[in-house]
Scaffold this motif. Sequence first.
Motif, PDB file in Angstrom:
ATOM      1  N   ALA A 264       0.838  -1.201   0.000  1.00  0.00           N
ATOM      2  CA  ALA A 264       0.000   0.000   0.000  1.00  0.00           C
ATOM      3  C   ALA A 264       0.869   1.246   0.000  1.00  0.00           C
ATOM      4  CB  ALA A 264      -0.942  -0.013   1.200  1.00  0.00           C
TER       5      ALA A 264
ATOM      6  N   GLU B  92       2.320   1.852  -3.433  1.00  0.00           N
ATOM      7  CA  GLU B  92       1.346   2.437  -4.360  1.00  0.00           C
ATOM      8  C   GLU B  92       1.168   3.928  -4.094  1.00  0.00           C
ATOM      9  OE1 GLU B  92      -0.254   1.251  -6.990  1.00  0.00           O
ATOM     10  OE2 GLU B  92       0.776  -0.669  -6.838  1.00  0.00           O
ATOM     11  N   PHE B  93       1.035   4.297  -2.821  1.00  0.00           N
ATOM     12  CA  PHE B  93       0.822   5.705  -2.485  1.00  0.00           C
ATOM     13  C   PHE B  93       2.044   6.554  -2.822  1.00  0.00           C
ATOM     14  CE2 PHE B  93      -3.092   6.982  -0.270  1.00  0.00           C
ATOM     15  CZ  PHE B  93      -3.762   5.782  -0.288  1.00  0.00           C
TER      16      PHE B  93
ATOM     17  N   LYS C 251       3.795   6.407  -5.317  1.00  0.00           N
ATOM     18  CA  LYS C 251       3.859   6.721  -6.747  1.00  0.00           C
ATOM     19  C   LYS C 251       3.170   8.052  -7.056  1.00  0.00           C
ATOM     20  CE  LYS C 251       3.778   1.894  -8.323  1.00  0.00           C
ATOM     21  NZ  LYS C 251       2.847   0.849  -8.829  1.00  0.00           N
ATOM     22  N   LEU C 252       2.384   8.559  -6.105  1.00  0.00           N
ATOM     23  CA  LEU C 252       1.672   9.824  -6.325  1.00  0.00           C
ATOM     24  C   LEU C 252       2.672  10.973  -6.371  1.00  0.00           C
ATOM     25  CD1 LEU C 252      -1.302   9.318  -3.828  1.00  0.00           C
ATOM     26  CD2 LEU C 252      -1.413   9.257  -6.312  1.00  0.00           C
TER      27      LEU C 252
ATOM     28  N   VAL D  15       4.617  12.711  -3.186  1.00  0.00           N
ATOM     29  CA  VAL D  15       4.450  11.860  -2.009  1.00  0.00           C
ATOM     30  C   VAL D  15       5.637  10.892  -1.919  1.00  0.00           C
ATOM     31  CG1 VAL D  15       3.002  10.110  -0.895  1.00  0.00           C
ATOM     32  CG2 VAL D  15       1.940  12.001  -2.125  1.00  0.00           C
TER      33      VAL D  15
ATOM     34  N   LEU E 208       3.484   6.399   4.038  1.00  0.00           N
ATOM     35  CA  LEU E 208       3.239   5.604   5.254  1.00  0.00           C
ATOM     36  C   LEU E 208       2.262   6.329   6.181  1.00  0.00           C
ATOM     37  CD1 LEU E 208       3.924   3.154   7.023  1.00  0.00           C
ATOM     38  CD2 LEU E 208       5.896   4.416   7.883  1.00  0.00           C
TER      39      LEU E 208
ATOM     40  N   LEU F  37      -0.022   8.517   5.317  1.00  0.00           N
ATOM     41  CA  LEU F  37      -1.360   8.504   4.726  1.00  0.00           C
ATOM     42  C   LEU F  37      -2.012   7.135   4.907  1.00  0.00           C
ATOM     43  CD1 LEU F  37      -0.749  10.452   1.370  1.00  0.00           C
ATOM     44  CD2 LEU F  37      -1.647  11.332   3.525  1.00  0.00           C
ATOM     45  N   VAL F  38      -1.252   6.063   4.645  1.00  0.00           N
ATOM     46  CA  VAL F  38      -1.815   4.716   4.739  1.00  0.00           C
ATOM     47  C   VAL F  38      -2.213   4.411   6.188  1.00  0.00           C
ATOM     48  CG1 VAL F  38      -1.300   2.266   4.512  1.00  0.00           C
ATOM     49  CG2 VAL F  38      -0.629   3.836   2.705  1.00  0.00           C
TER      50      VAL F  38
ATOM     51  N   LEU G 160      -7.543  13.078   3.624  1.00  0.00           N
ATOM     52  CA  LEU G 160      -6.218  12.649   4.080  1.00  0.00           C
ATOM     53  C   LEU G 160      -5.517  13.800   4.800  1.00  0.00           C
ATOM     54  CD1 LEU G 160      -5.048  10.709   0.899  1.00  0.00           C
ATOM     55  CD2 LEU G 160      -5.712   9.721   3.089  1.00  0.00           C
ATOM     56  N   PRO G 161      -4.668  13.489   5.788  1.00  0.00           N
ATOM     57  CA  PRO G 161      -4.006  14.569   6.528  1.00  0.00           C
ATOM     58  C   PRO G 161      -3.038  15.339   5.638  1.00  0.00           C
ATOM     59  CG  PRO G 161      -3.090  12.422   7.123  1.00  0.00           C
ATOM     60  CD  PRO G 161      -4.268  12.155   6.245  1.00  0.00           C
TER      61      PRO G 161
ATOM     62  N   LEU H 117      -3.784  14.934  -7.262  1.00  0.00           N
ATOM     63  CA  LEU H 117      -3.511  13.510  -7.084  1.00  0.00           C
ATOM     64  C   LEU H 117      -4.496  12.663  -7.899  1.00  0.00           C
ATOM     65  CD1 LEU H 117      -2.822  13.320  -3.224  1.00  0.00           C
ATOM     66  CD2 LEU H 117      -1.169  13.472  -5.077  1.00  0.00           C
TER      67      LEU H 117
ATOM     68  N   HIS I 116      -3.792  12.869 -11.543  1.00  0.00           N
ATOM     69  CA  HIS I 116      -2.582  12.081 -11.833  1.00  0.00           C
ATOM     70  C   HIS I 116      -2.945  10.599 -11.950  1.00  0.00           C
ATOM     71  CE1 HIS I 116       1.652  10.791 -11.564  1.00  0.00           C
ATOM     72  NE2 HIS I 116       1.167   9.815 -10.831  1.00  0.00           N
ATOM     73  N   LEU I 117      -3.737  10.105 -11.002  1.00  0.00           N
ATOM     74  CA  LEU I 117      -4.130   8.686 -11.023  1.00  0.00           C
ATOM     75  C   LEU I 117      -4.980   8.376 -12.258  1.00  0.00           C
ATOM     76  CD1 LEU I 117      -4.866   8.156  -7.244  1.00  0.00           C
ATOM     77  CD2 LEU I 117      -3.243   6.847  -8.610  1.00  0.00           C
TER      78      LEU I 117
ATOM     79  N   PHE J 273      -3.937   0.205  -7.334  1.00  0.00           N
ATOM     80  CA  PHE J 273      -3.803   1.198  -6.270  1.00  0.00           C
ATOM     81  C   PHE J 273      -4.914   1.006  -5.234  1.00  0.00           C
ATOM     82  CE2 PHE J 273      -4.882   5.263  -4.377  1.00  0.00           C
ATOM     83  CZ  PHE J 273      -3.650   5.802  -4.045  1.00  0.00           C
TER      84      PHE J 273
ATOM     85  N   SER K  44      -4.660  -2.357  -3.250  1.00  0.00           N
ATOM     86  CA  SER K  44      -3.582  -2.430  -2.257  1.00  0.00           C
ATOM     87  C   SER K  44      -4.099  -1.943  -0.909  1.00  0.00           C
ATOM     88  CB  SER K  44      -2.378  -1.605  -2.705  1.00  0.00           C
ATOM     89  OG  SER K  44      -2.646  -0.219  -2.602  1.00  0.00           O
ATOM     90  N   LEU K  45      -5.008  -0.952  -0.973  1.00  0.00           N
ATOM     91  CA  LEU K  45      -5.522  -0.366   0.259  1.00  0.00           C
ATOM     92  C   LEU K  45      -6.609  -1.241   0.893  1.00  0.00           C
ATOM     93  CD1 LEU K  45      -5.126   2.226   1.883  1.00  0.00           C
ATOM     94  CD2 LEU K  45      -7.074   3.170   0.681  1.00  0.00           C
TER      95      LEU K  45
ATOM     96  N   LEU L 278      -5.167  -4.416   2.282  1.00  0.00           N
ATOM     97  CA  LEU L 278      -4.489  -4.130   3.553  1.00  0.00           C
ATOM     98  C   LEU L 278      -5.515  -4.051   4.677  1.00  0.00           C
ATOM     99  CD1 LEU L 278      -1.998  -3.213   5.241  1.00  0.00           C
ATOM    100  CD2 LEU L 278      -2.524  -0.890   4.544  1.00  0.00           C
TER     101      LEU L 278
ATOM    102  N   ARG M 216       5.349   3.110  13.122  1.00  0.00           N
ATOM    103  CA  ARG M 216       6.394   3.937  12.519  1.00  0.00           C
ATOM    104  C   ARG M 216       7.628   4.021  13.409  1.00  0.00           C
ATOM    105  NH1 ARG M 216       3.277   9.257  10.718  1.00  0.00           N
ATOM    106  NH2 ARG M 216       1.911   8.547  12.391  1.00  0.00           N
TER     107      ARG M 216
END
Lengths: 205, 205
Positions: free
Chosen positions: A11, A14-15, A17-18, A21, A27, A29-30, B18-19, B29, B32-33, B44, B47-48, B51, B90
Amino acid sequence: MNFSSKLLENAVEEFSKLPGVGKKTALRLVLHLLKNSSAEVHQFSNSLTTLKDNIKYCQKCHNISDNNVCEICLSPKRDSTIICVVEDTRDVMAIENTHQYQGLYHVLNGLISPMDGIGPADLTIESLLERIKSGEIQEIIFALSATMEGDTTIFYLHKKLKDFNIKISTIARGIAFGGEIEYADEITLGRSIATRVPYENTLMK
Amino acid sequence: MNFSSKLLENAVEEFSKLPGVGKKTALRLVLHLLKNSSAEVHQFSNSLTTLKDNIKYCQKCHNISDNNVCEICLSPKRDSTIICVVEDTRDVMAIENTHQYQGLYHVLNGLISPMDGIGPADLTIESLLERIKSGEIQEIIFALSATMEGDTTIFYLHKKLKDFNIKISTIARGIAFGGEIEYADEITLGRSIATRVPYENTLMK
């Protein structure tokens, strides 16, 4: 990065690739999305796949649309003798937000950029010429970025359009409203003196 | 913003949750996608959702994992008498990247923060106490952010842990390596003088 989970790594991959980012932001964002409920995560994902699977581009102006012809092209209130040529849908939105323009648009879907391998054939130029040939159009306004790619595209289009009996203009360039002379870059300031306009013309009608 | 498509508006709406992502960035974004192939967009999205649907949290340390017990907890090479207490996955990744720590972890999944309505019961504190009661643990290292929330959490945990016969420590705080005294903030500099260490202790073993 040492991921404790292959799924998480996928995940994040994939993110990241934006545009704009990196891995760390991806990480963040996910992990933020993971804190949401399953329904919310599916809603997020679905909004994107639904868009991709069902998106249409207006057959006339090529703007992103939910239908075969967009609302602007269909609206009887718009002046169908003027076309504003823009790079992408964001520019349409920016100009619509000004409420200063009542004509139609033509979305090129990019700018001529030999460096990126984008030539005239990759843009919707043929379709623009056909719209002009249909006869109704009286004016074309170029609203393209003031970059090398924008200027190249205007130059190319101007050559193609100059034999038609239509008015061709570009949006005005110069010091932004609220901009201070002191901080303006030299090129903009120099050009704004060279292309100065009679004071009467600057008054809003 | 005037969206020409409801589907586009929905996707932008989702992304702007999203933050650190506003409407304009969200639009960038999404567009782009949209330029990617349908397969890439589905990859994309999947993957989310994959997860979210399959993510597990390690039953021992609560770190994100693909299995019921994570690789770190399962590894026979790790020192199972030390637990490093961290806020989230993290921090585990950041510490693992240093290659300086060979013990286990315990992920709290947050910090005590009355302002945000997060109390001790919202964290994995009970589970940490059970791990300690099992008897094998000899040392607890707190690696929490040097913020009010981090300090509150350490204070709370220290009260809970002080009756067990275990060593309790926190990671060292002070001037960062490569950091210049001149630019250090007063609190860090003041504390780093108050908690000065014998020179011999600073040499890597």
